[in-house]
Write a protein that holds these residues in place. Sequence first.
Motif, PDB file in Angstrom:
ATOM      1  N   MET A 297       0.843  -1.183   0.000  1.00 41.15           N
ATOM      2  CA  MET A 297       0.000   0.000   0.000  1.00 41.15           C
ATOM      3  C   MET A 297       0.881   1.236   0.000  1.00 41.15           C
ATOM      4  SD  MET A 297      -3.241   1.083   2.028  1.00 41.15           S
ATOM      5  CE  MET A 297      -3.526   2.764   2.428  1.00 41.15           C
ATOM      6  N   THR A 298       0.458   2.207  -0.752  1.00 41.79           N
ATOM      7  CA  THR A 298       1.193   3.462  -0.850  1.00 41.79           C
ATOM      8  C   THR A 298       0.674   4.447   0.181  1.00 41.79           C
ATOM      9  OG1 THR A 298       1.900   5.156  -2.405  1.00 41.79           O
ATOM     10  CG2 THR A 298      -0.359   4.433  -2.587  1.00 41.79           C
ATOM     11  N   ASP A 299       1.549   5.354   0.600  1.00 37.34           N
ATOM     12  CA  ASP A 299       1.114   6.405   1.525  1.00 37.34           C
ATOM     13  C   ASP A 299       0.253   7.401   0.762  1.00 37.34           C
ATOM     14  OD1 ASP A 299       2.413   5.397   3.755  1.00 37.34           O
ATOM     15  OD2 ASP A 299       4.294   6.400   3.227  1.00 37.34           O
ATOM     16  N   ILE A 300      -0.921   7.682   1.299  1.00 34.83           N
ATOM     17  CA  ILE A 300      -1.847   8.613   0.658  1.00 34.83           C
ATOM     18  C   ILE A 300      -2.021   9.806   1.585  1.00 34.83           C
ATOM     19  CG2 ILE A 300      -4.212   8.920  -0.160  1.00 34.83           C
ATOM     20  CD1 ILE A 300      -4.248   5.951  -0.800  1.00 34.83           C
ATOM     21  N   ASP A 301      -1.584  10.959   1.098  1.00 31.96           N
ATOM     22  CA  ASP A 301      -1.717  12.166   1.928  1.00 31.96           C
ATOM     23  C   ASP A 301      -3.018  12.898   1.583  1.00 31.96           C
ATOM     24  OD1 ASP A 301      -1.252  13.569  -0.447  1.00 31.96           O
ATOM     25  OD2 ASP A 301       0.807  14.103   0.063  1.00 31.96           O
TER      26      ASP A 301
ATOM     27  N   ARG B  32      -5.493  22.918 -10.914  1.00 31.48           N
ATOM     28  CA  ARG B  32      -6.025  24.271 -10.665  1.00 31.48           C
ATOM     29  C   ARG B  32      -6.914  24.277  -9.424  1.00 31.48           C
ATOM     30  NH1 ARG B  32      -6.259  24.410 -16.225  1.00 31.48           N
ATOM     31  NH2 ARG B  32      -8.428  23.728 -16.265  1.00 31.48           N
ATOM     32  N   SER B  33      -7.751  23.239  -9.249  1.00 31.13           N
ATOM     33  CA  SER B  33      -8.639  23.184  -8.080  1.00 31.13           C
ATOM     34  C   SER B  33      -7.874  23.061  -6.781  1.00 31.13           C
ATOM     35  CB  SER B  33      -9.576  21.983  -8.116  1.00 31.13           C
ATOM     36  OG  SER B  33     -10.130  21.734  -9.313  1.00 31.13           O
ATOM     37  N   LEU B  34      -6.714  22.410  -6.844  1.00 31.96           N
ATOM     38  CA  LEU B  34      -5.963  22.129  -5.611  1.00 31.96           C
ATOM     39  C   LEU B  34      -4.727  22.998  -5.433  1.00 31.96           C
ATOM     40  CD1 LEU B  34      -6.167  18.226  -5.748  1.00 31.96           C
ATOM     41  CD2 LEU B  34      -7.660  19.810  -4.507  1.00 31.96           C
ATOM     42  N   GLY B  35      -4.491  23.907  -6.372  1.00 35.23           N
ATOM     43  CA  GLY B  35      -3.316  24.774  -6.271  1.00 35.23           C
ATOM     44  C   GLY B  35      -2.017  24.057  -6.610  1.00 35.23           C
ATOM     45  N   LEU B  36      -2.086  23.069  -7.496  1.00 39.64           N
ATOM     46  CA  LEU B  36      -0.905  22.327  -7.942  1.00 39.64           C
ATOM     47  C   LEU B  36      -0.668  22.594  -9.428  1.00 39.64           C
ATOM     48  CD1 LEU B  36      -1.721  18.800  -6.429  1.00 39.64           C
ATOM     49  CD2 LEU B  36      -0.080  20.457  -5.526  1.00 39.64           C
ATOM     50  N   THR B  37       0.545  22.340  -9.870  1.00 44.35           N
ATOM     51  CA  THR B  37       0.818  22.434 -11.303  1.00 44.35           C
ATOM     52  C   THR B  37       0.297  21.173 -11.987  1.00 44.35           C
ATOM     53  OG1 THR B  37       2.968  21.363 -11.157  1.00 44.35           O
ATOM     54  CG2 THR B  37       2.924  23.782 -10.875  1.00 44.35           C
ATOM     55  N   GLN B  38       0.120  21.267 -13.298  1.00 47.41           N
ATOM     56  CA  GLN B  38      -0.339  20.103 -14.059  1.00 47.41           C
ATOM     57  C   GLN B  38       0.655  18.949 -13.944  1.00 47.41           C
ATOM     58  OE1 GLN B  38       1.100  18.888 -17.116  1.00 47.41           O
ATOM     59  NE2 GLN B  38      -0.450  17.306 -17.381  1.00 47.41           N
ATOM     60  N   PRO B  39       1.983  19.183 -14.099  1.00 47.30           N
ATOM     61  CA  PRO B  39       2.916  18.061 -13.995  1.00 47.30           C
ATOM     62  C   PRO B  39       2.912  17.404 -12.609  1.00 47.30           C
ATOM     63  CG  PRO B  39       3.984  19.907 -15.090  1.00 47.30           C
ATOM     64  CD  PRO B  39       2.668  20.404 -14.559  1.00 47.30           C
ATOM     65  N   ALA B  40       2.815  18.205 -11.554  1.00 46.23           N
ATOM     66  CA  ALA B  40       2.795  17.641 -10.195  1.00 46.23           C
ATOM     67  C   ALA B  40       1.536  16.791  -9.995  1.00 46.23           C
ATOM     68  CB  ALA B  40       2.861  18.753  -9.154  1.00 46.23           C
ATOM     69  N   THR B  41       0.414  17.272 -10.512  1.00 44.17           N
ATOM     70  CA  THR B  41      -0.840  16.526 -10.398  1.00 44.17           C
ATOM     71  C   THR B  41      -0.751  15.237 -11.193  1.00 44.17           C
ATOM     72  OG1 THR B  41      -2.034  18.613 -10.187  1.00 44.17           O
ATOM     73  CG2 THR B  41      -3.347  16.658 -10.699  1.00 44.17           C
ATOM     74  N   TRP B  42      -0.217  15.319 -12.410  1.00 52.50           N
ATOM     75  CA  TRP B  42      -0.081  14.141 -13.256  1.00 52.50           C
ATOM     76  C   TRP B  42       0.803  13.094 -12.581  1.00 52.50           C
ATOM     77  CZ3 TRP B  42       3.858  11.448 -15.541  1.00 52.50           C
ATOM     78  CH2 TRP B  42       3.468  10.483 -16.478  1.00 52.50           C
ATOM     79  N   ARG B  43       1.920  13.526 -11.977  1.00 55.08           N
ATOM     80  CA  ARG B  43       2.817  12.578 -11.286  1.00 55.08           C
ATOM     81  C   ARG B  43       2.090  11.885 -10.140  1.00 55.08           C
ATOM     82  NH1 ARG B  43       6.584  16.605 -12.289  1.00 55.08           N
ATOM     83  NH2 ARG B  43       6.358  17.489 -10.207  1.00 55.08           N
ATOM     84  N   ARG B  44       1.289  12.622  -9.395  1.00 53.73           N
ATOM     85  CA  ARG B  44       0.523  12.020  -8.292  1.00 53.73           C
ATOM     86  C   ARG B  44      -0.490  11.005  -8.822  1.00 53.73           C
ATOM     87  NH1 ARG B  44       0.077  14.218  -3.050  1.00 53.73           N
ATOM     88  NH2 ARG B  44       1.610  15.849  -2.639  1.00 53.73           N
ATOM     89  N   ILE B  45      -1.195  11.360  -9.891  1.00 48.30           N
ATOM     90  CA  ILE B  45      -2.178  10.440 -10.483  1.00 48.30           C
ATOM     91  C   ILE B  45      -1.471   9.191 -10.996  1.00 48.30           C
ATOM     92  CG2 ILE B  45      -3.806  10.116 -12.406  1.00 48.30           C
ATOM     93  CD1 ILE B  45      -4.548  13.123 -12.025  1.00 48.30           C
ATOM     94  N   LYS B  46      -0.330   9.360 -11.633  1.00 53.14           N
ATOM     95  CA  LYS B  46       0.434   8.207 -12.144  1.00 53.14           C
ATOM     96  C   LYS B  46       0.895   7.324 -10.993  1.00 53.14           C
ATOM     97  CE  LYS B  46       4.047   6.702 -15.244  1.00 53.14           C
ATOM     98  NZ  LYS B  46       3.715   5.353 -14.933  1.00 53.14           N
ATOM     99  N   ARG B  47       1.373   7.919  -9.908  1.00 49.56           N
ATOM    100  CA  ARG B  47       1.818   7.138  -8.740  1.00 49.56           C
ATOM    101  C   ARG B  47       0.647   6.359  -8.146  1.00 49.56           C
ATOM    102  NH1 ARG B  47       1.495   8.379  -3.636  1.00 49.56           N
ATOM    103  NH2 ARG B  47       1.298  10.613  -3.938  1.00 49.56           N
ATOM    104  N   LEU B  48      -0.516   6.996  -8.031  1.00 49.49           N
ATOM    105  CA  LEU B  48      -1.708   6.314  -7.497  1.00 49.49           C
ATOM    106  C   LEU B  48      -2.157   5.181  -8.430  1.00 49.49           C
ATOM    107  CD1 LEU B  48      -3.623   9.484  -6.253  1.00 49.49           C
ATOM    108  CD2 LEU B  48      -2.695   7.650  -4.806  1.00 49.49           C
ATOM    109  N   THR B  49      -2.019   5.391  -9.732  1.00 49.59           N
ATOM    110  CA  THR B  49      -2.373   4.356 -10.702  1.00 49.59           C
ATOM    111  C   THR B  49      -1.384   3.199 -10.622  1.00 49.59           C
ATOM    112  OG1 THR B  49      -3.350   6.010 -12.169  1.00 49.59           O
ATOM    113  CG2 THR B  49      -2.770   3.886 -13.153  1.00 49.59           C
ATOM    114  N   ASP B  50      -0.086   3.517 -10.615  1.00 52.90           N
ATOM    115  CA  ASP B  50       0.948   2.475 -10.538  1.00 52.90           C
ATOM    116  C   ASP B  50       0.834   1.654  -9.258  1.00 52.90           C
ATOM    117  OD1 ASP B  50       1.878   3.362 -12.973  1.00 52.90           O
ATOM    118  OD2 ASP B  50       3.618   4.414 -12.153  1.00 52.90           O
ATOM    119  N   ALA B  51       0.392   2.294  -8.170  1.00 54.90           N
ATOM    120  CA  ALA B  51       0.251   1.598  -6.883  1.00 54.90           C
ATOM    121  C   ALA B  51      -1.050   0.787  -6.819  1.00 54.90           C
ATOM    122  CB  ALA B  51       0.287   2.605  -5.738  1.00 54.90           C
ATOM    123  N   GLY B  52      -1.906   0.935  -7.832  1.00 55.27           N
ATOM    124  CA  GLY B  52      -3.154   0.184  -7.849  1.00 55.27           C
ATOM    125  C   GLY B  52      -4.286   0.851  -7.092  1.00 55.27           C
ATOM    126  N   VAL B  53      -4.053   2.045  -6.572  1.00 54.77           N
ATOM    127  CA  VAL B  53      -5.117   2.769  -5.860  1.00 54.77           C
ATOM    128  C   VAL B  53      -6.171   3.220  -6.871  1.00 54.77           C
ATOM    129  CG1 VAL B  53      -5.648   4.820  -4.471  1.00 54.77           C
ATOM    130  CG2 VAL B  53      -3.579   3.487  -4.001  1.00 54.77           C
TER     131      VAL B  53
END
Length: 155
Positions: free
Chosen positions: A1-5, A28-49
């Motif tokens: 399981m991955t750490d989810i903040d 934009r909704s969370l005050g993050l850049t597109q690349p930072a958001t994409w990396r988080r989504i990719k990490r959550l996908t790779d972890a199976g979340v």
Amino acid sequence: MTDIDATDQAILRLLSRDATLSAASIGRSLGLTQPATWRRIKRLTDAGVLAGRRVVLDNAALGFGVTVFLGIRLATKGRTSLEDFERAVTAIPEVQVVQHVLGQFDYRLRITARDISDFERILRRRIMTLPGVGQVEANVMLSEERRPGPLGAAP
């Protein structure tokens, strides 16, 4: 399981509400850049979340006005009969969900039909002819309320 903040949870809440949101719009909704958001989504996908994204169809708008939950108890139990039953039941297009459950029944099915006569046809010609079917109990859905997932509603 991955750490989810908290930021990951916010991303998951937004995607669970609308899976078509882009990384840029989530960022934009969370005050993050597109690349930072994409990396988080990719990490959550790779972890199976994030196990996939779905389109939710309106069954009634497509002409399927009846949803029935079937409890099925197999007449004979054993590894072979479970596998035969599962293989046969998943081949029926009107069967939307197959759940192997513990309790009074062995399986719980969610079936969509055009109307009650269509459901009766599915029951008689497809379900009751499946290998190992014993007792069947039907519950017709009157209404459905969508509930948020385990992360709750988006803030």
